[in-house]
Design an enzyme around this catalytic site. Sequence first.
Site, PDB file in Angstrom:
ATOM      1  N   ARG A 115       0.549  -0.901  -0.369  1.00  0.00           N
ATOM      2  CA  ARG A 115      -0.431   0.283  -0.144  1.00  0.00           C
ATOM      3  C   ARG A 115       0.940   1.083   0.189  1.00  0.00           C
ATOM      4  O   ARG A 115       1.673   1.470   0.615  1.00  0.00           O
ATOM      5  CB  ARG A 115      -0.677  -0.137   1.058  1.00  0.00           C
ATOM      6  CG  ARG A 115      -1.704   1.278   1.081  1.00  0.00           C
ATOM      7  CD  ARG A 115      -3.023   1.309   0.328  1.00  0.00           C
ATOM      8  NE  ARG A 115      -4.096   1.586   0.984  1.00  0.00           N
ATOM      9  CZ  ARG A 115      -5.449   2.491  -0.261  1.00  0.00           C
ATOM     10  NH1 ARG A 115      -4.658   2.323  -1.131  1.00  0.00           N
ATOM     11  NH2 ARG A 115      -6.153   2.541   0.182  1.00  0.00           N
ATOM     12  N   THR A 393      -9.024   0.753  -9.486  1.00  0.00           N
ATOM     13  CA  THR A 393      -8.442  -0.548  -9.098  1.00  0.00           C
ATOM     14  C   THR A 393      -8.341  -1.372 -10.278  1.00  0.00           C
ATOM     15  O   THR A 393      -9.310  -1.178 -10.666  1.00  0.00           O
ATOM     16  CB  THR A 393      -9.163  -1.000  -7.898  1.00  0.00           C
ATOM     17  OG1 THR A 393      -8.578   0.710  -6.847  1.00  0.00           O
ATOM     18  CG2 THR A 393      -8.272  -1.693  -7.028  1.00  0.00           C
ATOM     19  N   ASN A 413      -6.171   4.564  -7.502  1.00  0.00           N
ATOM     20  CA  ASN A 413      -7.583   5.152  -6.826  1.00  0.00           C
ATOM     21  C   ASN A 413      -8.253   5.761  -7.745  1.00  0.00           C
ATOM     22  O   ASN A 413      -9.036   4.940  -8.035  1.00  0.00           O
ATOM     23  CB  ASN A 413      -6.656   6.237  -5.853  1.00  0.00           C
ATOM     24  CG  ASN A 413      -8.761   6.502  -4.645  1.00  0.00           C
ATOM     25  OD1 ASN A 413      -9.148   6.124  -4.181  1.00  0.00           O
ATOM     26  ND2 ASN A 413      -8.818   8.040  -4.252  1.00  0.00           N
ATOM     27  N   ASP A 435      -8.096   8.307   0.307  1.00  0.00           N
ATOM     28  CA  ASP A 435      -8.506   7.207   1.416  1.00  0.00           C
ATOM     29  C   ASP A 435      -8.304   7.609   2.673  1.00  0.00           C
ATOM     30  O   ASP A 435      -8.791   6.305   3.133  1.00  0.00           O
ATOM     31  CB  ASP A 435      -7.919   5.705   1.159  1.00  0.00           C
ATOM     32  CG  ASP A 435      -8.701   5.464  -0.024  1.00  0.00           C
ATOM     33  OD1 ASP A 435      -9.646   5.759  -0.833  1.00  0.00           O
ATOM     34  OD2 ASP A 435      -8.581   4.121  -0.885  1.00  0.00           O
ATOM     35  N   SER A 464      -8.180   1.002   3.579  1.00  0.00           N
ATOM     36  CA  SER A 464      -8.475   0.363   1.467  1.00  0.00           C
ATOM     37  C   SER A 464      -9.301  -0.755   1.484  1.00  0.00           C
ATOM     38  O   SER A 464     -10.041  -0.678   3.197  1.00  0.00           O
ATOM     39  CB  SER A 464      -7.010  -0.066   1.115  1.00  0.00           C
ATOM     40  OG  SER A 464      -7.434  -0.668   0.027  1.00  0.00           O
ATOM     41  N   SER A 465     -10.289  -0.535   1.099  1.00  0.00           N
ATOM     42  CA  SER A 465     -11.190  -1.596   1.068  1.00  0.00           C
ATOM     43  C   SER A 465     -10.976  -3.040   0.050  1.00  0.00           C
ATOM     44  O   SER A 465     -11.850  -4.260  -0.065  1.00  0.00           O
ATOM     45  CB  SER A 465     -12.120  -0.914  -0.196  1.00  0.00           C
ATOM     46  OG  SER A 465     -12.896  -0.469   1.491  1.00  0.00           O
ATOM     47  N   GLY A 485     -13.075  -1.299  -7.280  1.00  0.00           N
ATOM     48  CA  GLY A 485     -14.529  -0.288  -7.278  1.00  0.00           C
ATOM     49  C   GLY A 485     -14.900  -0.414  -5.901  1.00  0.00           C
ATOM     50  O   GLY A 485     -15.982   0.263  -5.666  1.00  0.00           O
ATOM     51  N   GLY A 486     -14.078   0.294  -5.677  1.00  0.00           N
ATOM     52  CA  GLY A 486     -13.317   1.353  -4.372  1.00  0.00           C
ATOM     53  C   GLY A 486     -14.620   0.555  -3.179  1.00  0.00           C
ATOM     54  O   GLY A 486     -14.163  -1.047  -3.099  1.00  0.00           O
TER      55      GLY A 486
END
Length: 581
Positions: A115, A393, A413, A435, A464-465, A485-486
């Site tokens: 990350r 992403t 992002n 984020d 993050s997701s 897809g966030g």
Amino acid sequence: MLLRAERRSIAAAILLIVAFCLPAAAQERRGTYTPPPADAIHAVVAEHGMVVTQERIAAGIGADVLRRGGNAVDAAVATGFAMAVTYPRAGNIGGGGFMVIHSADKHEDVAIDYRETAPAATKPDIFLGADGKPDIAKSRDSALGVGVPGTVAGLTLALEKYGSGKFTLGELLQPAIELARNGLALADDMADTLPAIYPRLAHWPATARIFSRADGSPLREGDALVQKDLAATLGAIAEQGSRGFYEGPIAEKLAKAVRDAGGIMTPDDLKSYSAVIRAPVRGNYRGYDILSMPLPSSGGVVLVEMLNILEGFPLADMKQGSAPELHVLIEAMKRAYADRARYLGDPAFVNAPVVALTSKDYAAKQRASIDLDRATPWTDALSAVPPREGSNTTHFSVVDSLGNAVSNTYTLNFPYGVGLVAEGTGVLLNNELDDFTAAPGASNAFGLVGFEANLPGPGKRPLSSMSPTIVLKDGKPVLVTGSPGGSRIISTVLQVIVNVLDYHMDVAAAVAAPRLHHQWLPDEVRIERGFSEDTLAGLKAMGHQLIEPMGQTSANSIAVTPNGLLGAPDPRTRGAEAAGQ
């Protein structure tokens, strides 16, 4: 109260992201997805290895590595670097991400955290305006939003620790270098998205030179995309490893580009970056072991919490895609996303109650609060309190003939990140620091609300997701999945798993099935087309507010079956590919 005030802006933020993320053709259909006919949904079958990505050239490069005797990690590294060339809206070396590895060779399961990190000069109020309120332009549209990239460190670390040893880094990078130097024809998803996003890219001269025609208009389908500076940067990495990116001339150019654009990154920020090997988040769902990404990704924690809640419901007795089934999925999402907002952040800075949140006992308490006939208001979704303990992403999946598996999700992002190509490097830079939570109770561009646990800070990794996930049975992979897809990533992975494990759907059908999403706030259910009118009427009668579109996801997945490897490229992305051998 800031949280209540933010509710009005969240929906607008989500619509902004939907507009950025969806291919132009999809935007013309109001960003909706209609599942293909059942007889058009087929998995790709392979016996010895499989790579499934959002972009066909990179999938072929990864599959070729498997064909030449490489393992899943070798193929993943080659694929990851190739997508930096062939899928610039999300494939990257200027961003970061997460990789989950099941190593049959080493009898080990690991997660690699690459990350992005905040530069050392980052302060908690960096994204606030003069009035003390969040200024979204700072985090989304300016160089202040650029995090220190992690992809090069993460992919090289994966190869060093878990590669087969049959390929050098340079050999795996060579196809990407040649594509960048010689050019490739614009096609598929890149041709769909580039014209729409071009005004954002044209703001930066170095970017416009790469993605423009001679007359200053954006490249179109069939045009050649040539990236000679990126080829040189990849060449430096091939010769010197990650040092070629994080130290020396490339690092100097990256830092200078960010500073010249108003950011705060320095060469020392790049030199001090390191990827981290972590233990995956583990769960168990109906006798299957779930491996997913730990913090600073919220994906694994939220996914396991949702699965634990759902395990107490007889989903197999509820028709797939029916209102009763979708209602309990929504209610599980609502509770787990509320906990995400309240507790989760970078583990180096926040002591999140992960063990408690992923426990079966806590899930039982959450489950008991679900009314099977009525939607729970968002204000009640935080009522369960876990016990204290002593915050655009792309995804690809890889499986090899030896049973090694890689699930990798990485990002810039927004599509094409902040839009800035660092002069002389060809590297598109991220705007990942959006984020972070700009202020307690504020939302990011995906509408996700956060609190103190996810405030900006020096060296900190934003929550993050991303949810790269591997499902095991008796210690062997049965499903490899994940998605872009966030905020929609975790709910997408959940629905693919439920479709495969509870409803025994073919993996291609499980991926193609319509999806929905709830993230606690805003208190609404985002839906795709394809659900029956009876289902939608049933959900509305329970009190759910349904809104189209859901926004882009692309769950490129692999099922490992007695009949071979089944690859499922998501039909939501033009050009997604399953390449097997």
